[in-house]
Enzyme design. Structure first.
Site, PDB file in Angstrom:
ATOM      1  CE1 TYR A  40      -3.336  -2.700   0.192  1.00  0.00           C
ATOM      2  CE2 TYR A  40      -3.732  -2.176   2.490  1.00  0.00           C
ATOM      3  CZ  TYR A  40      -4.033  -2.908   1.372  1.00  0.00           C
ATOM      4  OH  TYR A  40      -5.035  -3.849   1.418  1.00  0.00           O
ATOM      5  CG  LEU A  89     -19.946  -0.153   1.038  1.00  0.00           C
ATOM      6  CD1 LEU A  89     -19.663   1.333   1.228  1.00  0.00           C
ATOM      7  CD2 LEU A  89     -21.321  -0.505   1.582  1.00  0.00           C
TER       8      LEU A  89
END
Length: 313
Positions: free
Chosen positions: A65, A222
């Site tokens: 990341y 989501l």
């Protein structure tokens, strides 16, 4: 240093779950989006510390990341927290050439090197949980050539790292149900797969994890963040539930996950303090049985993986 009595008094967002043999808040944070604050390191550190103040004790990260930036931020933000925060990292991929995208890093020696890189950037002597990111499932990259490595060989490396004390527990990411069954004897603490209200192909794997006491930590909770793929917040039933319950569609999608199975742990990511607080407030969103039934009736949205990969080159 963290005062243990103070830590015990903190309300845990979303209630209490279990991860690698310890209690954690069911709503933690995924740190990937901290990379968006690359030009404001102080803000990134402040955001992490704010999450801890609000009761978060489960943080998900990876060396890849931000090319190590996110881990360095976490290392500074969590300094002095002792073991009050369950840090979870992952191995199996690395930043691509020129700092662009990801490429597989599946070979056993690469898994070990990645754990060592994570330890250095996080400033830890042992990482509580490390997820082995496989290339078997999901929307992401696939291994080719010498990167096609058997799960047994990878697990042997992970077990050795655990025996050496460099990691505390083993998790799996982007794994198939057959892979999970094969790995369970090695001791698996959690599974991270893409899963949401509109993407429930892994329902059988979620049930298996519940039976085996394995935490289920969905990414893309989501729906996919990629353009053109199904999103929970686009569903009319989700929008209607949000209006009726005084919540946002995102909160409804996350709250549904919490209520769907007791072994679900959430790690929504953000680079914004207001959004952080909205995510952590999901634990107070109560979905009534009638609304839950309407949400449960939303079908899994099919994705043409070949077409998706063709669009992304």
């Amino acid at each position: 240093m963290t005062d243990d009595t103070t830590t015990l008094r903190r309300p845990r967002p979303g209630g209490v779950g279990r991860l690698a043999g310890r209690e954690v808040a069911r709503i933690g944070i995924g740190a990937m989006q901290l990379e968006r604050l690359r030009d404001d390191r102080a803000a990134a550190i402040a955001l992490v510390r704010r999450a801890i103040e609000l009761g978060v004790d489960h943080v998900d990260t990876a060396e890849f990341y931000g090319g190590g930036y996110v881990n360095h931020v976490l290392g500074e933000a969590l300094a002095g927290a002792d073991d009050a925060v369950q840090v979870v990292s992952k191995v199996g991929a690395e930043v691509g050439h020129g700092g662009r995208g990801l490429r597989p890093a599946q070979r056993p020696e690469q898994l070990r090197a990645s754990v060592e890189d994570n330890l250095r950037s996080l400033g830890l002597e042992s990482i509580p949980v490390v997820n082995l990111r496989r290339m078997d499932a999901g929307l992401g990259i696939r291994a080719e050539g010498d990167q096609v490595v058997g799960l047994d060989d990878q697990l042997a490396t992970m077990v050795t790292l655990r025996h050496e004390g460099l990691i505390g527990a083993i998790g799996l990411s982007s794994v198939t149900i057959d892979g999970l069954r094969r790995a369970l004897p090695a001791g698996i603490a959690c599974v991270q797969n893409a899963y949401s209200l509109v993407a429930r192909d892994d329902e059988d794997m979620l049930a298996l994890c519940r039976e085996e006491g394995v935490a289920w930590v969905p990414y893309f909770p989501l729906g996919s963040g990629f353009a053109g793929l199904p999103k929970v917040t686009d569903e009319p039933a989700v929008i209607a539930a949000a209006e009726a319950l005084g919540a946002t569609p995102s909160q409804i999608g996350l709250a549904w996950l919490l209520q769907h199975a007791p072994n679900v742990l959430l790690i929504p990511g953000t680079a914004n303090a207001e959004h952080l607080e909205a995510n952590l407030a999901v634990g107070s969103v109560a979905i009534d049985p009638q609304t839950a039934a309407r949400l449960d009736a939303i079908p899994t949205r099919e994705v043409d993986l070949a077409a998706f990969r063709a669009r992304r080159g």
